[in-house]
Write a protein that holds these residues in place. Structure first.
Motif, mmCIF file in Angstrom:
data_model
loop_
_atom_site.group_PDB
_atom_site.id
_atom_site.type_symbol
_atom_site.label_atom_id
_atom_site.label_comp_id
_atom_site.label_asym_id
_atom_site.label_seq_id
_atom_site.Cartn_x
_atom_site.Cartn_y
_atom_site.Cartn_z
ATOM 1 N N PRO A 72 38.133 52.187 42.299
ATOM 2 C CA PRO A 72 39.082 53.081 41.623
ATOM 3 C C PRO A 72 39.927 53.846 42.629
ATOM 4 C CG PRO A 72 36.906 54.083 41.670
ATOM 5 C CD PRO A 72 36.747 52.702 42.255
ATOM 6 N N ALA A 73 41.183 54.086 42.280
ATOM 7 C CA ALA A 73 42.046 54.970 43.066
ATOM 8 C C ALA A 73 41.852 56.379 42.526
ATOM 9 C CB ALA A 73 43.497 54.531 42.954
ATOM 10 N N LEU A 74 41.296 57.252 43.333
ATOM 11 C CA LEU A 74 41.002 58.617 42.902
ATOM 12 C C LEU A 74 42.146 59.544 43.283
ATOM 13 C CD1 LEU A 74 37.285 58.810 44.116
ATOM 14 C CD2 LEU A 74 38.142 58.043 41.891
ATOM 15 N N ASP A 75 42.325 60.606 42.510
ATOM 16 C CA ASP A 75 43.325 61.596 42.891
ATOM 17 C C ASP A 75 42.742 62.491 43.975
ATOM 18 O OD1 ASP A 75 41.682 63.492 41.682
ATOM 19 O OD2 ASP A 75 42.924 63.682 39.890
ATOM 20 N N THR A 76 43.508 63.469 44.412
ATOM 21 C CA THR A 76 43.077 64.292 45.537
ATOM 22 C C THR A 76 41.899 65.200 45.186
ATOM 23 O OG1 THR A 76 44.801 65.891 44.940
ATOM 24 C CG2 THR A 76 45.332 64.281 46.644
ATOM 25 N N SER A 77 41.566 65.282 43.878
ATOM 26 C CA SER A 77 40.401 66.064 43.457
ATOM 27 C C SER A 77 39.182 65.180 43.226
ATOM 28 C CB SER A 77 40.720 66.837 42.167
ATOM 29 O OG SER A 77 41.793 67.731 42.366
ATOM 30 N N GLY A 78 39.319 63.892 43.537
ATOM 31 C CA GLY A 78 38.202 62.978 43.339
ATOM 32 C C GLY A 78 38.035 62.507 41.913
ATOM 33 N N ARG A 79 39.052 62.695 41.088
ATOM 34 C CA ARG A 79 38.974 62.281 39.697
ATOM 35 C C ARG A 79 39.560 60.886 39.532
ATOM 36 N NH1 ARG A 79 35.381 65.054 37.338
ATOM 37 N NH2 ARG A 79 36.305 64.514 35.321
ATOM 38 N N LEU A 80 39.020 60.169 38.553
ATOM 39 C CA LEU A 80 39.527 58.832 38.249
ATOM 40 C C LEU A 80 40.969 58.889 37.752
ATOM 41 C CD1 LEU A 80 36.469 57.323 36.340
ATOM 42 C CD2 LEU A 80 37.387 56.452 38.494
ATOM 43 N N THR A 81 41.729 57.883 38.114
ATOM 44 C CA THR A 81 43.063 57.686 37.548
ATOM 45 C C THR A 81 43.028 56.360 36.782
ATOM 46 O OG1 THR A 81 43.932 56.427 39.434
ATOM 47 C CG2 THR A 81 44.032 58.844 39.574
ATOM 48 N N THR A 82 44.173 55.936 36.286
ATOM 49 C CA THR A 82 44.231 54.647 35.588
ATOM 50 C C THR A 82 44.434 53.488 36.561
ATOM 51 O OG1 THR A 82 46.613 54.909 35.228
ATOM 52 C CG2 THR A 82 45.138 55.658 33.475
ATOM 53 N N LEU A 83 44.520 53.773 37.858
ATOM 54 C CA LEU A 83 44.785 52.739 38.861
ATOM 55 C C LEU A 83 43.493 52.302 39.535
ATOM 56 C CD1 LEU A 83 46.967 51.130 40.438
ATOM 57 C CD2 LEU A 83 47.045 53.049 42.059
ATOM 58 N N TRP A 84 43.304 50.982 39.621
ATOM 59 C CA TRP A 84 42.169 50.389 40.341
ATOM 60 C C TRP A 84 42.694 49.397 41.360
ATOM 61 C CZ3 TRP A 84 36.658 50.678 39.264
ATOM 62 C CH2 TRP A 84 36.344 51.659 38.307
ATOM 63 N N ARG A 85 42.034 49.326 42.511
ATOM 64 C CA ARG A 85 42.341 48.319 43.529
ATOM 65 C C ARG A 85 41.418 47.131 43.321
ATOM 66 N NH1 ARG A 85 46.930 50.981 45.036
ATOM 67 N NH2 ARG A 85 46.476 53.057 45.874
ATOM 68 N N ARG A 86 41.987 45.951 43.431
ATOM 69 C CA ARG A 86 41.185 44.729 43.308
ATOM 70 C C ARG A 86 41.943 43.590 43.988
ATOM 71 N NH1 ARG A 86 44.754 42.224 40.902
ATOM 72 N NH2 ARG A 86 45.555 42.548 38.790
ATOM 73 N N PRO A 87 41.246 42.483 44.302
ATOM 74 C CA PRO A 87 41.950 41.333 44.874
ATOM 75 C C PRO A 87 42.915 40.737 43.843
ATOM 76 C CG PRO A 87 39.570 41.170 45.232
ATOM 77 C CD PRO A 87 39.784 42.285 44.254
ATOM 78 N N PRO A 88 44.001 40.104 44.300
ATOM 79 C CA PRO A 88 44.931 39.457 43.355
ATOM 80 C C PRO A 88 44.220 38.426 42.492
ATOM 81 C CG PRO A 88 45.897 39.594 45.554
ATOM 82 C CD PRO A 88 44.461 40.015 45.703
ATOM 83 N N LEU A 89 44.664 38.296 41.245
ATOM 84 C CA LEU A 89 44.077 37.322 40.326
ATOM 85 C C LEU A 89 44.716 35.948 40.470
ATOM 86 C CD1 LEU A 89 43.727 39.442 37.045
ATOM 87 C CD2 LEU A 89 42.094 39.160 38.927
ATOM 88 N N VAL A 90 45.998 35.889 40.845
ATOM 89 C CA VAL A 90 46.705 34.620 41.010
ATOM 90 C C VAL A 90 47.648 34.736 42.202
ATOM 91 C CG1 VAL A 90 46.610 33.947 38.573
ATOM 92 C CG2 VAL A 90 48.531 35.316 39.403
ATOM 93 N N GLU A 91 48.069 33.597 42.711
ATOM 94 C CA GLU A 91 49.051 33.557 43.784
ATOM 95 C C GLU A 91 50.355 32.953 43.270
ATOM 96 O OE1 GLU A 91 47.384 31.426 47.024
ATOM 97 O OE2 GLU A 91 45.878 32.967 47.475
ATOM 98 N N ARG A 92 51.419 33.203 43.993
ATOM 99 C CA ARG A 92 52.724 32.748 43.542
ATOM 100 C C ARG A 92 52.769 31.228 43.360
ATOM 101 N NH1 ARG A 92 57.582 35.426 43.712
ATOM 102 N NH2 ARG A 92 59.376 34.113 43.224
ATOM 103 N N ALA A 93 52.138 30.496 44.273
ATOM 104 C CA ALA A 93 52.154 29.031 44.163
ATOM 105 C C ALA A 93 51.494 28.574 42.866
ATOM 106 C CB ALA A 93 51.456 28.414 45.367
ATOM 107 N N GLU A 94 50.431 29.257 42.441
ATOM 108 C CA GLU A 94 49.768 28.911 41.180
ATOM 109 C C GLU A 94 50.707 29.131 39.998
ATOM 110 O OE1 GLU A 94 45.581 30.352 40.705
ATOM 111 O OE2 GLU A 94 46.024 31.379 42.584
ATOM 112 N N ILE A 95 51.455 30.231 40.047
ATOM 113 C CA ILE A 95 52.382 30.525 38.950
ATOM 114 C C ILE A 95 53.461 29.451 38.872
ATOM 115 C CG2 ILE A 95 53.978 32.223 37.995
ATOM 116 C CD1 ILE A 95 52.446 34.368 39.546
ATOM 117 N N SER A 96 54.011 29.067 40.023
ATOM 118 C CA SER A 96 55.060 28.042 40.040
ATOM 119 C C SER A 96 54.547 26.726 39.492
ATOM 120 C CB SER A 96 55.580 27.859 41.474
ATOM 121 O OG SER A 96 56.185 29.052 41.948
ATOM 122 N N ARG A 97 53.326 26.345 39.888
ATOM 123 C CA ARG A 97 52.749 25.087 39.362
ATOM 124 C C ARG A 97 52.536 25.188 37.861
ATOM 125 N NH1 ARG A 97 49.598 25.317 44.148
ATOM 126 N NH2 ARG A 97 47.838 26.197 42.982
#
Length: 362
Positions: free
Chosen positions: A152-177
C-alpha cells in the motif's frame, strides 16, 4: 467452474490486493443455491467487488433473473488467457479480456487510463470500511504481508490511501498481440485507439492524468507537449550523487533534450505523498542533483492540474523551456480540452463501472 467474474466485477477483483483475498478465504459459489443465499445475505461477500456481480456465460440458457447478478453472454472464440481460474470457488476474466468486455461502454480516454493501470506499477483499490479498518490494523502492527509484490502507498501519517504498488499485470507487447488476435471483436477499436496514448510504465494515477492532459495532441484535448516517458531512469553523475545521496533516480515524466532545449523532468507531487520534512528534503536534493546535470525540473501539484488556467500557464512554461510557442486554441480545441479534462479528472475507482449503452435510434 461455472462462476466467472467479468466486466466491472473482474476489474474490481483484479484491483484487489492478494492479502484481501487471503483474509476472505473462499468466496461464495454463486452456481449453487447455498452460494446464491450467501451472496444475498452478506454485506460484502466478495470484498470490494460490488453487487450486482457481472458474470460471463457462454449460452443464453445460463442466463437467469437474479437481483444480485448480471449475466453477459459470450459466444465467440476465447483468446488465450481470457479466463483465469482461482482457488476461491470462481474464475475471473484476464486483464485484457476484461478491458475488451468493458470497451463498448468505455470512452477512449478511460480505456487509456485503464491500460496505463494494467501496464503500470499501481492499482487503485477503494474497499468497504470494514476492509480498510482490518488492513489499517495490520499496517499499524507491522503485520501486512506483501503478497505478490503488492504494497500500500501510505500517506505521511501512515494511513492507507486508495493507491497500491504492484508489478505490472500486462506488457505492451501482450496488448498489441491481443489487439491483432481480436481484430474483429466489438470494442477492439477502442483499445487500439487508446494504446496510441500509452507511453511507458506509470506509477500513479496522477502521473497518468498529467501525462494525458499535457502530452496528448491538441486535437484530442491535450497540450501537445508529449509524449512523455514514464519512470525514466537517470544515472546521476558523481557530483549529482553527492547532492542527492543516491546513484540513480527515476523521472515521473521525462522529455529528452535536443540541440535547442535541455532535458526536462516533471515530478508529479501529490499532496498526500510529498509532504513532511523528510520527503520534502529528498525531493529538494533530487531536484538540485538533476539541475546540476543541466536537467530542467518542474514540480507539478494536483491543484495546478485541476485548474485549467493554472495548467495553461504550466504548459506555457514547458513550451518556453522546449523553445516552442503554443498557439491559441480554437473554440473546437477548447471544447476537446474540456471533454478530456472531464474524462481524466475523475475518481479512478469509478472508471470501468459498466453501463449498458442505450440502443441507437433508427
Amino acid at each position: 467452474m461455472d462462476t466467472i467474474l467479468s466486466h466491472t466485477s473482474a476489474l474490481q477483483y483484479l484491483r484487489t490486493p492478494p492479502v484481501v483475498h487471503e483474509l476472505y478465504g473462499g468466496y461464495p459459489d454463486v452456481s449453487t443455491r447455498e452460494g446464491k443465499l450467501a451472496v444475498r445475505s452478506a454485506e460484502h461477500p466478495f470484498g470490494a467487488v460490488n453487487l450486482p456481480l457481472h458474470l460471463l456465460v457462454f449460452d443464453k440458457c445460463s442466463v437467469h433473473q437474479l437481483r444480485t447478478c448480471i449475466f453477459h453472454t459470450w459466444t465467440g472464440e476465447l483468446p488465450a488467457g481470457a479466463i483465469v481460474e482461482t482457488d476461491r470457488n470462481l474464475a475471473v476474466t484476464g486483464p485484457l479480456f476484461t478491458l475488451l468486455c468493458l470497451a463498448p461502454s468505455l470512452s477512449t480516454a478511460h480505456m487509456t487510463m485503464l491500460l496505463y493501470e494494467m501496464m503500470g506499477g499501481f492499482a487503485v483499490y477503494d474497499p468497504p470500511r470494514q476492509i480498510i479498518d482490518t488492513l489499517q490494523r495490520l499496517v499499524d502492527e507491522g503485520r501486512l504481508p506483501a503478497i505478490g509484490g503488492w504494497r500500500p502507498a501510505l500517506d505521511t501519517s501512515g494511513r492507507l490511501t486508495t493507491l497500491w504498488r504492484r508489478p505490472p499485470l500486462v506488457e505492451r507487447a501482450e496488448i498489441s498481440r491481443f489487439i491483432d488476435e481480436m481484430a474483429c471483436a466489438p470494442g477492439i477499436k477502442c483499445m487500439r485507439d487508446a494504446l496510441r496514448d500509452v507511453h511507458g510504465v506509470a506509477s500513479s494515477p496522477f502521473e497518468v492524468d498529467s501525462s494525458m492532459l499535457l502530452g496528448m495532441p491538441t486535437r484530442r484535448g491535450g497540450w501537445g507537449l508529449g509524449p512523455f516517458e514514464h519512470n525514466y531512469p537517470i544515472r546521476l553523475t558523481r557530483k549529482a550523487r553527492l547532492i542527492a545521496g543516491q546513484g540513480m533516480c527515476y523521472a515521473d515524466l521525462y522529455l529528452e533534450g535536443s540541440e535547442f532545449a535541455p532535458p526536462l523532468v516533471i515530478e508529479c507531487q501529490g499532496n498526500r505523498y510529498h509532504t513532511g520534512s523528510a520527503r520534502s528534503a529528498a525531493d529538494d536534493n533530487r531536484a538540485l542533483a538533476l539541475a546540476s546535470m543541466g536537467i530542467e525540473v518542474i514540480r507539478l501539484r494536483f491543484e495546478q492540474l485541476n485548474s485549467p488556467e493554472r495548467l495553461r500557464e504550466v504548459a506555457g512554461h514547458i513550451a518556453r523551456i522546449r523553445g516552442i510557442e503554443l498557439s491559441c486554441k480554437s473554440t473546437g480545441l477548447l471544447k476537446k480540452e474540456l471533454e478530456l479534462r472531464t474524462q481524466v479528472l475523475v475518481d479512478w475507482w469509478t472508471i470501468g463501472q459498466y453501463r449498458k449503452r442505450a440502443p441507437r435510434r433508427r
